[in-house]
Motif scaffolding. Structure first.
Motif, mmCIF file in Angstrom:
data_model
loop_
_atom_site.group_PDB
_atom_site.id
_atom_site.type_symbol
_atom_site.label_atom_id
_atom_site.label_comp_id
_atom_site.label_asym_id
_atom_site.label_seq_id
_atom_site.Cartn_x
_atom_site.Cartn_y
_atom_site.Cartn_z
ATOM 1 N N LYS A 1 0.808 -1.217 0.000
ATOM 2 C CA LYS A 1 0.000 0.000 0.000
ATOM 3 C C LYS A 1 0.837 1.261 0.000
ATOM 4 N N ILE A 2 0.370 2.251 -0.768
ATOM 5 C CA ILE A 2 1.008 3.565 -0.839
ATOM 6 C C ILE A 2 0.093 4.594 -0.173
ATOM 7 N N LEU A 3 0.681 5.382 0.713
ATOM 8 C CA LEU A 3 -0.083 6.449 1.383
ATOM 9 C C LEU A 3 0.346 7.792 0.789
ATOM 10 N N PRO A 4 -0.605 8.611 0.326
ATOM 11 C CA PRO A 4 -0.222 9.934 -0.190
ATOM 12 C C PRO A 4 0.546 10.710 0.871
ATOM 13 N N ASP B 1 10.403 9.490 -1.191
ATOM 14 C CA ASP B 1 11.631 8.775 -0.835
ATOM 15 C C ASP B 1 12.736 9.780 -0.526
ATOM 16 N N GLY B 2 13.911 9.291 -0.219
ATOM 17 C CA GLY B 2 14.994 10.170 0.215
ATOM 18 C C GLY B 2 16.016 10.495 -0.865
ATOM 19 N N ALA C 1 11.294 15.002 2.123
ATOM 20 C CA ALA C 1 11.332 13.832 1.237
ATOM 21 C C ALA C 1 11.092 14.288 -0.201
ATOM 22 N N ILE C 2 11.586 13.506 -1.156
ATOM 23 C CA ILE C 2 11.217 13.726 -2.559
ATOM 24 C C ILE C 2 9.780 13.221 -2.686
ATOM 25 N N PRO C 3 8.833 14.107 -2.998
ATOM 26 C CA PRO C 3 7.429 13.676 -2.939
ATOM 27 C C PRO C 3 6.993 12.881 -4.173
ATOM 28 N N THR D 1 4.421 7.148 -7.171
ATOM 29 C CA THR D 1 3.513 7.490 -8.270
ATOM 30 C C THR D 1 4.317 7.771 -9.536
ATOM 31 N N GLN D 2 5.410 8.514 -9.350
ATOM 32 C CA GLN D 2 6.257 8.851 -10.494
ATOM 33 C C GLN D 2 6.861 7.593 -11.129
#
Lengths: 367, 367
Positions: A52-55, A133-134, A209-211, A215-216
């Protein structure tokens, strides 16, 4: 534990197929082999776990995010598979050390298998992974995250190996010391472990974080798959989507690659093909592709992304599977703006990799 | 915390002078330079700290003993002095991790500076050191204690360096894995740190520690000092007291010594003098003197003690100060019986040091 469930996107096997390609491109050759990561992620899904991915926007300021990832050399993790629960052991030991539970898992680097590691661990632990991510790519060392660059102290951290050994880095006086000690220890552990870092607050994560990395990466991989299905040029699709350039095409005619200080390091030489005929390309490697030169002149370097793709399929090639005779396309993609500040360049610019003579010119400004 | 104060022997500066020599002899060349240890212990006494020895018999069965010592290469700790509070930081971090306090400090190895390290740390913490140790001599690796040999699991442990870095080895699947990870990490930390191991019970310590090591080492050093004062032969005094043999006298005429995998390793060649004239002695080194050969034939080896003394003064010479031209006496002293069981020989016999062709014949039985 917070209830973030309703706000999560549950990834499908198709998403993971796309993430394999997208994280492979963003991994610039490193971050661990994404194919192996995909097989592990797929297995977790088929066993009934939810990835799962959380916005990132959904994070509360006081949420506690534990970021984790594989540490070691891509070559080792390609040849010796993970036991599989290293990340969960890290998370549990760290939670015990801290006296509280994590609310969500963070990703250290979106590149390569390290995009999958947090998803798999989080799924086993019933947690979501924050969409960010970082690194926005892959880098070889731990102090090279935006987390560390913008002030996060990543100790105490816990590192676990496939054998069952667990080490807690209680306190490191600098992020570089943390890297130095963990690197020595992961080599002793066999060269492929998982490390979970001290938790970050939701407020810190949202700021540094790199937002939207997941998704990207999934969107990028999907664009490649769509182009291939439509018999269009996947390389063009990548460049358009990421604002990048196709800087070289050629055949690998020399490859020096060895295992040093726990890293894959080396140089790949590329004999030009098509409109690059007569030119020679050269890529400098430290786990990732760091620098691309054409006829001795630097065309792209860290922190911008030097990406190597199979010239025909447009699929990414990682440093450990690079080989003589491969026909490749070299792409240069602009990095995220969080990697281009002076504060960031001190840690991830060419000088930090041992090339003080190179002047970084952001691709985003010259494109 | 238990009140062991009334049962303790408080060490004087004279005791420390004797311990320097005694622990130097028992150190068989390793365990860290005892002269530097003496200076640190003396300073602690002069600052008003009490260095105290608790008789092993006084230990209650459920007492908790944390053993500690320096880890690294003697060469490094000789050239780069300790910050001084590494041991206290280890103890405090370990106590915090465990959730309880230590009742007493244990000694990992009586040889060399590692006899002083527990005394100094214990003095700072207001604790006594139990009169015993885990080697009765010095050995280069952590799994080579009687504690580990007879079943103690030494993790969680904490290792601290002079810079302020702290690492907790949460869990090692074997004692050898603990050594492997800690060794890699101490090299990364600069080669001279302190490590405190998981606590032992008083019952375990009484059953498996080498008893009375401090009393033995101080007495041995005092015997050398007394002999020198009385213009008698200190070498004879050592042999008589320890049941050992003076196996060679000569001049060092070749010395290969280098720093490898975090250890001082090498070979010293000795040209015979006096009644050894015409013979050649050879000593194999890994932090400690492991094997003595005369004209190619093994005369003494681990776990028995190969001791190198200055031929005239009878004072011990450690591996890092060994040099070309020194006139030395080589002694072979029998090790404690706890080091001679098959269980022990599997870990500290010649095969464990990479010499499977050598057959260990206990000196105690051939004397």
């Amino acid at each position: 534990m917070r209830d973030y469930q309703s706000q999560c996107r549950v990834l499908t096997e198709e998403d993971i197929d796309a993430l394999e390609i997208g994280s492979g491109i963003l991994g610039t050759g490193g971050g661990g082999n994404p194919y192996i990561g995909k097989l592990r992620a797929r297995q977790a899904i088929r066993e009934g776990h939810e990835l799962k991915i959380l916005p990132i926007e959904a994070l509360e300021d006081d949420a506690r995010i534990v970021a984790l990832g594989g540490i070691g050399a891509p070559l080792v993790s390609f040849e010796r598979l993970k036991e599989g629960r290293e990340g969960v052991r890290c998370l549990r030991a760290l939670e015990e050390r801290l006296g509280f539970k994590a609310d969500a898992i963070g990703c250290e680097e979106i590149g390569g298998q390290n995009s999958m590691e947090p998803l798999i661990t989080a799924a086993f632990a019933g947690l979501p992974v924050v969409d960010g991510d970082g690194m926005g790519r892959a880098f070889p060392e731990m102090q090279m995250t935006t987390y560390a660059i913008y002030g996060h102290n990543s100790t105490p951290s816990v590192m676990c190996d496939p054998h069952g050994n667990a080490v807690c880095f209680e306190h490191a006086i600098t992020e570089k010391w943390h890297e130095t000690m963990a690197r020595a220890c992961v080599i002793a552990q066999g060269g492929a472990s998982v490390l979970a870092s001290a938790p970050m607050s939701g407020a810190f994560f949202k700021a540094h974080a790199i937002p939207h990395s997941y998704t990207q990466a999934i969107g990028l991989g999907q664009a490649v798959l769509d182009a291939r299905q439509a018999h269009e040029d996947p390389i063009k699709a990548i460049c358009e989507r990421e604002g990048g350039k196709h800087v070289f095409s050629g055949k690998i005619n020399d490859l020096k690659r060895h295992f040093e200080r726990g890293f894959n390091v080396g140089v790949a030489s590329i004999e030009g093909l098509d409109d690059c005929r007569g030119s020679v390309g050269e890529i400098t490697i430290q786990n990732e592709f760091l620098i691309f030169r054409r006829d001795g002149e630097m065309q792209a370097c860290v922190p911008d992304l030097v990406v190597v793709l199979d010239l025909d399929s447009g699929l990414p090639i990682t440093t450990e599977v690079l080989r003589y005779g491969q026909r490749v396309a070299v792409l240069a993609l602009p990095c995220h703006e969080l990697l281009r500040t002076q504060q960031a360049l001190d840690v991830i610019g060419p000088a930090a990799f041992g090339f003080p003579e190179l002047v970084y010119r952001p691709l985003a400004e010259t494109a």
